[in-house]
Design a protein around this motif. Structure first.
Motif, PDB file in Angstrom:
ATOM      1  N   PRO A  99      54.973  24.965  91.940  1.00  0.00           N
ATOM      2  CA  PRO A  99      55.249  24.111  90.780  1.00  0.00           C
ATOM      3  C   PRO A  99      54.277  24.327  89.621  1.00  0.00           C
ATOM      4  O   PRO A  99      54.566  23.909  88.498  1.00  0.00           O
ATOM      5  CB  PRO A  99      55.119  22.698  91.351  1.00  0.00           C
ATOM      6  N   THR A 100      53.146  24.996  89.871  1.00  0.00           N
ATOM      7  CA  THR A 100      52.182  25.213  88.794  1.00  0.00           C
ATOM      8  C   THR A 100      52.538  26.419  87.930  1.00  0.00           C
ATOM      9  O   THR A 100      52.070  26.525  86.787  1.00  0.00           O
ATOM     10  CB  THR A 100      50.771  25.412  89.368  1.00  0.00           C
ATOM     11  N   THR A 101      53.350  27.323  88.468  1.00  0.00           N
ATOM     12  CA  THR A 101      53.679  28.532  87.704  1.00  0.00           C
ATOM     13  C   THR A 101      55.176  28.778  87.555  1.00  0.00           C
ATOM     14  O   THR A 101      55.593  29.555  86.686  1.00  0.00           O
ATOM     15  CB  THR A 101      53.062  29.768  88.384  1.00  0.00           C
ATOM     16  N   ASP A 102      55.984  28.144  88.382  1.00  0.00           N
ATOM     17  CA  ASP A 102      57.425  28.425  88.381  1.00  0.00           C
ATOM     18  C   ASP A 102      58.204  27.344  87.645  1.00  0.00           C
ATOM     19  O   ASP A 102      57.909  26.151  87.758  1.00  0.00           O
ATOM     20  CB  ASP A 102      57.961  28.533  89.808  1.00  0.00           C
ATOM     21  N   LYS A 103      59.182  27.785  86.913  1.00  0.00           N
ATOM     22  CA  LYS A 103      60.133  26.876  86.272  1.00  0.00           C
ATOM     23  C   LYS A 103      61.527  27.114  86.865  1.00  0.00           C
ATOM     24  O   LYS A 103      61.892  28.247  87.164  1.00  0.00           O
ATOM     25  CB  LYS A 103      60.177  27.102  84.763  1.00  0.00           C
ATOM     26  N   LEU A 104      62.277  26.042  86.984  1.00  0.00           N
ATOM     27  CA  LEU A 104      63.622  26.143  87.566  1.00  0.00           C
ATOM     28  C   LEU A 104      64.499  25.052  86.961  1.00  0.00           C
ATOM     29  O   LEU A 104      64.058  23.898  86.823  1.00  0.00           O
ATOM     30  CB  LEU A 104      63.557  26.001  89.094  1.00  0.00           C
ATOM     31  N   THR A 168      65.637  30.591  86.846  1.00  0.00           N
ATOM     32  CA  THR A 168      64.209  30.538  87.159  1.00  0.00           C
ATOM     33  C   THR A 168      63.445  31.367  86.141  1.00  0.00           C
ATOM     34  O   THR A 168      63.947  32.345  85.590  1.00  0.00           O
ATOM     35  CB  THR A 168      63.935  31.073  88.572  1.00  0.00           C
ATOM     36  N   SER A 169      62.172  30.958  85.913  1.00  0.00           N
ATOM     37  CA  SER A 169      61.315  31.688  84.980  1.00  0.00           C
ATOM     38  C   SER A 169      59.867  31.325  85.249  1.00  0.00           C
ATOM     39  O   SER A 169      59.567  30.422  86.041  1.00  0.00           O
ATOM     40  CB  SER A 169      61.683  31.355  83.526  1.00  0.00           C
ATOM     41  N   GLY A 170      58.950  32.054  84.559  1.00  0.00           N
ATOM     42  CA  GLY A 170      57.542  31.737  84.647  1.00  0.00           C
ATOM     43  C   GLY A 170      57.132  30.787  83.549  1.00  0.00           C
ATOM     44  O   GLY A 170      57.947  30.341  82.740  1.00  0.00           O
ATOM     45  N   LEU A 171      55.843  30.497  83.512  1.00  0.00           N
ATOM     46  CA  LEU A 171      55.356  29.545  82.521  1.00  0.00           C
ATOM     47  C   LEU A 171      55.599  30.017  81.090  1.00  0.00           C
ATOM     48  O   LEU A 171      55.882  29.230  80.197  1.00  0.00           O
ATOM     49  CB  LEU A 171      53.852  29.301  82.734  1.00  0.00           C
ATOM     50  N   GLU A 172      55.483  31.320  80.876  1.00  0.00           N
ATOM     51  CA  GLU A 172      55.649  31.838  79.526  1.00  0.00           C
ATOM     52  C   GLU A 172      57.113  32.061  79.166  1.00  0.00           C
ATOM     53  O   GLU A 172      57.440  32.340  78.023  1.00  0.00           O
ATOM     54  CB  GLU A 172      54.892  33.168  79.393  1.00  0.00           C
ATOM     55  N   ALA A 173      57.974  31.944  80.162  1.00  0.00           N
ATOM     56  CA  ALA A 173      59.419  32.100  79.973  1.00  0.00           C
ATOM     57  C   ALA A 173      59.788  33.463  79.415  1.00  0.00           C
ATOM     58  O   ALA A 173      60.810  33.619  78.767  1.00  0.00           O
ATOM     59  CB  ALA A 173      59.974  30.996  79.069  1.00  0.00           C
ATOM     60  N   GLU A 174      58.882  34.466  79.630  1.00  0.00           N
ATOM     61  CA  GLU A 174      59.205  35.802  79.147  1.00  0.00           C
ATOM     62  C   GLU A 174      60.215  36.488  80.053  1.00  0.00           C
ATOM     63  O   GLU A 174      60.964  37.358  79.616  1.00  0.00           O
ATOM     64  CB  GLU A 174      57.923  36.638  79.047  1.00  0.00           C
ATOM     65  N   LEU A 175      60.184  36.132  81.326  1.00  0.00           N
ATOM     66  CA  LEU A 175      61.127  36.686  82.281  1.00  0.00           C
ATOM     67  C   LEU A 175      61.981  35.562  82.846  1.00  0.00           C
ATOM     68  O   LEU A 175      61.451  34.530  83.262  1.00  0.00           O
ATOM     69  CB  LEU A 175      60.399  37.411  83.417  1.00  0.00           C
ATOM     70  N   THR A 176      63.282  35.748  82.834  1.00  0.00           N
ATOM     71  CA  THR A 176      64.207  34.734  83.340  1.00  0.00           C
ATOM     72  C   THR A 176      65.178  35.380  84.314  1.00  0.00           C
ATOM     73  O   THR A 176      65.714  36.451  84.037  1.00  0.00           O
ATOM     74  CB  THR A 176      65.002  34.093  82.190  1.00  0.00           C
ATOM     75  N   SER A 177      65.393  34.733  85.438  1.00  0.00           N
ATOM     76  CA  SER A 177      66.356  35.218  86.425  1.00  0.00           C
ATOM     77  C   SER A 177      67.438  34.168  86.594  1.00  0.00           C
ATOM     78  O   SER A 177      67.144  32.966  86.697  1.00  0.00           O
ATOM     79  CB  SER A 177      65.671  35.485  87.772  1.00  0.00           C
TER      80      SER A 177
END
Length: 705
Positions: A99-104, A168-177
């Protein structure tokens, strides 16, 4: 008789909405059955980005989602949900969730061009705690690389078929799946949710008006109420897909599918075929070549599946009870509590006078060319389309006919007066008689939890003859095309009434009625009576006059005088159609006072039932036998008779060629059945025969495991 198609249970706090814009709706191309990822930015093989490998929607009939959402009766293992209620899903991830690095978040899309403002695109964020009235999701369980989400939908969500994406993505939202499961999610109205406009408080009523897949339809006249069992079958295979296909084919945008009022108006329009190539093509001609006789249908499943599989080609043929049964199926399938209601002595007002008008010539004989208002039913346009309602019952009871939708028409159906007009020598018409208590009797529906008839007339109108009822009628009339109708009441001391004995005459026999005159004065009265009997479509539309008579009747002071009236079988033989409906019209004038007497009496000739007798015990997967028998009541042979049998959980539609049945002859047939579902079931049978309609039967079958 009118099948009021059907009763929509609306809460008083729910406001009607205006019609939404009308555009087409198309289904987007589905992803591969295995699902897939769609990286939006950067390298899709980046090891740091959290990815979803698969999604378990927990959609099987026996699983928690389907049971808690009361959708476990729907055939198949799709995820079928009710709005305003949480549901669960498992996500299989590429690594444990951090939860500290992943967004969903989730995305649910419906319609051709999903947009958040239109409610056709739901963005579902991941939150720490769910709140009501919001699209939200929270993690409720973690097992290594698996997480279980609890997802909450809003109680105003658009119903229909959604496509799910997990983003899903990271904190910076540069990569999204993005992962898109292959299976769709289906959203329905929710009568169990207090915040849903279709909420129904009583569980027994929800079981009856949403979950019961079999019902009773009433027909005939108020003195001769007939009943037949109908398989609604809203949970049968293909039904949900067929109902959504119907909505899509209507051309209405998915953005309007969150309103039960909108959905009811769309379904009301799409069930009949005029205007929009709807489900059922109506036919009242008596000639059903090229299709199925309306009286032969026993349920909705075959009709809706045929419509869907035929790409939207109207199914031939139907009449009011068929429209009503199919409408009930569709609305219950979509989650709207619905019941089929029959109004006896239902009026059809064609000139918006809010009265039912009968026109007579100078000699008091009916003017068939002008008598287009009918006492039974028909279907008319609403805002240019063949549909009706929903109309608030409270408005109908009080005569507030200016409210939406179609209140003037429905009010006239259940509570208009019948006004008789006589043509003058100069071609104008004068009001000569008013029948105040002739329309809207024994408004009937199936009782909750039983097969008994439930009279709900009190929900539609004030007690007949009460001051409140008269005020409602006269209030409504002021908004009609003849507001002056009630300006001059007239005194009366002679009345006339038509009655029949028992259940009425049988098909193949002479029809006998009693005409009773009551002279309430202390003086002699004489009536010169005109009578006419006509064959009628059950809609009240005149087909052919069979006989006219004129006679003088003497009435002693303070007396009740009865005159027997008989219609010979030879007179009506070969003339009847559909429900074997006839109408006797009486008109006359009291010689001493010039008082006008007038009334119309509808009656039908009863047909025999099909007798169904199960042989032995019934069990799932075990062969059982059933005997079906029938006796021809007519003095001539029935030609090319077809038998249709069906039963939810017992067998699909089976059509059997019986052939000819001689006069007064009986036939008996043994049919083999292999039940597929346990519990109480009903086996239905109907006869399809040109010379004799409305012959049907039903038997209860208890199927063991």
């Amino acid at each position: 008789m009118r099948q009021v198609c059907p009763g929509l249970f609306r809460q008083p706090e729910v406001d009607d909405v205006t019609d939404t814009e009308m555009t087409g709706i198309e289904e987007e191309e589905k992803p591969d059955r295995g699902g897939g990822e769609k990286p939006q930015v950067g390298d899709q093989h980046d090891a740091h980005i959290l990815k979803v490998n698969s999604v378990d929607l927990m959609s099987e009939q026996s699983q928690q989602n389907r049971k808690e959402h009361h959708t476990d009766l729907y055939d198949g293992d799709d995820l079928i949900l009710r709005r305003g209620q949480t549901f669960l899903m498992w996500l299989n991830l590429s690594r444990p969730f951090d939860p500290t690095t992943d967004k969903l978040h989730l995305e649910l899309k419906t319609g051709a061009a999903p947009e958040v403002p239109k409610g056709t695109l739901a963005i579902v964020p991941l939150v720490a705690e769910l709140q009501d009235d919001r699209w939200e999701a929270m993690i409720v369980k973690e097992e290594g690389e698996r997480v279980q989400l609890s997802v909450n939908s809003v109680p105003t969500a658009v119903i229909g078929r959604y496509r799910l994406s997990v983003v899903t993505s990271g904190l910076e939202a540069e990569l999204t799946s993005i992962h898109q499961p292959a299976d769709n999610v289906y959203m329905l109205f929710n009568p169990w949710c207090e915040d849903d406009a279709v909420f129904m408080d009583e569980e027994e009523e929800r079981k009856e008006y949403v979950l019961n897949d079999i019902g009773r339809l009433y027909y005939g006249t108020e003195q001769q109420i007939g009943v037949r069992t109908w398989n609604f079958g809203q949970f049968s295979g293909g039904m949900l897909a067929s109902c959504l296909f119907l909505l899509e084919k209507s051309g209405t945008p998915a953005s309007g599918w969150g309103s039960p009022v909108n959905i009811v108006r769309v379904v009301s329009a799409m069930i009949n075929s005029p205007d929009d190539a709807g489900v059922v093509e109506g036919n009242w001609s008596g000639d059903y070549s090229g299709g199925t006789s309306p009286a032969a249908w026993s349920g909705s499943v075959e009709i809706l599946n045929n419509y869907h599989e035929g790409g939207g080609m109207p199914v031939r043929y139907g009449q009011c009870w068929v429209f009503s049964g199919v409408t009930t199926t569709v609305l219950r399938c979509l989650g709207i509590p619905t019941r089929s209601v029959t109004n006896f002595s239902s009026a059809h007002d064609t000139d918006v006078s809010l009265t039912t008008d009968v026109y007579l010539d100078e000699n008091l004989d009916p003017l068939d060319s002008l008598n287009v208002d009918s006492i039974w039913n028909f279907h008319e346009t609403s805002q240019g389309t063949f549909r009706c309602g929903p109309a608030p019952l409270a408005a109908l009871r009080s005569g507030q006919v200016y409210l939406r939708h179609d209140c003037p028409f429905v009010f006239a159906e259940v509570n208009s007066d019948k006004i008789y007009w006589q043509r003058n020598l100069d071609g104008t018409f004068t009001q000569i008689h008013n029948e105040k208590h002739i329309v809207g009797h024994h408004i009937s529906t199936k009782a909750v939890g039983s097969d008994e008839r439930y009279d709900i007339t009190h929900l539609y109108k004030q007690p007949e003859g009460s001051e409140e009822e008269r005020i409602a009628v006269e209030t409504a009339s002021r908004y009609g095309s003849k507001p002056e109708t009630y300006s001059a009441p007239s005194a009366e001391d002679v009345s006339v009434q038509v009655t029949l004995d028992g259940d009425g005459p049988l098909m193949g026999s002479d029809a006998e009625l009693s005409i009773t005159f009551t002279n309430g004065s202390s003086e002699q009265r004489s009536v010169f009576l005109h009578s006419q009997v006509a064959v009628m479509y059950y809609t009240g539309v005149h087909k052919a006059t069979l006989r006219r008579d004129r006679t003088e009747v003497d009435l002693p002071p303070d007396s009740v005088t009865s005159v027997e009236w008989t219609l010979l079988y030879e007179t009506y033989q070969g003339q009847l159609i559909d429900q074997a409906a006839l109408m006797l019209t009486l008109s006359g004038r009291v010689s001493q006072t010039q008082q006008v007497l007038a009334t119309q009496f509808s009656f039908r000739l009863k047909t025999p039932d099909l007798l169904i007798k199960p042989i032995g015990k019934a069990a799932v997967g075990k062969t059982m036998k059933t005997e079906i028998s029938f006796t021809n009541p007519l003095p001539h042979t029935l030609k090319a008779v077809m038998l249709r049998i069906e039963g939810l959980g017992l067998l699909s539609i089976r059509k059997i060629a019986v052939g000819d049945i001689a006069s007064q002859a009986s036939f008996s047939r043994i049919e083999t059945i292999v039940p597929t579902l346990s519990g109480p079931r009903k086996l239905l049978a109907s006869l399809d025969c040109e010379e004799l309609t409305q012959v049907h039967g039903v038997v209860s079958v208890l199927v063991g495991e």
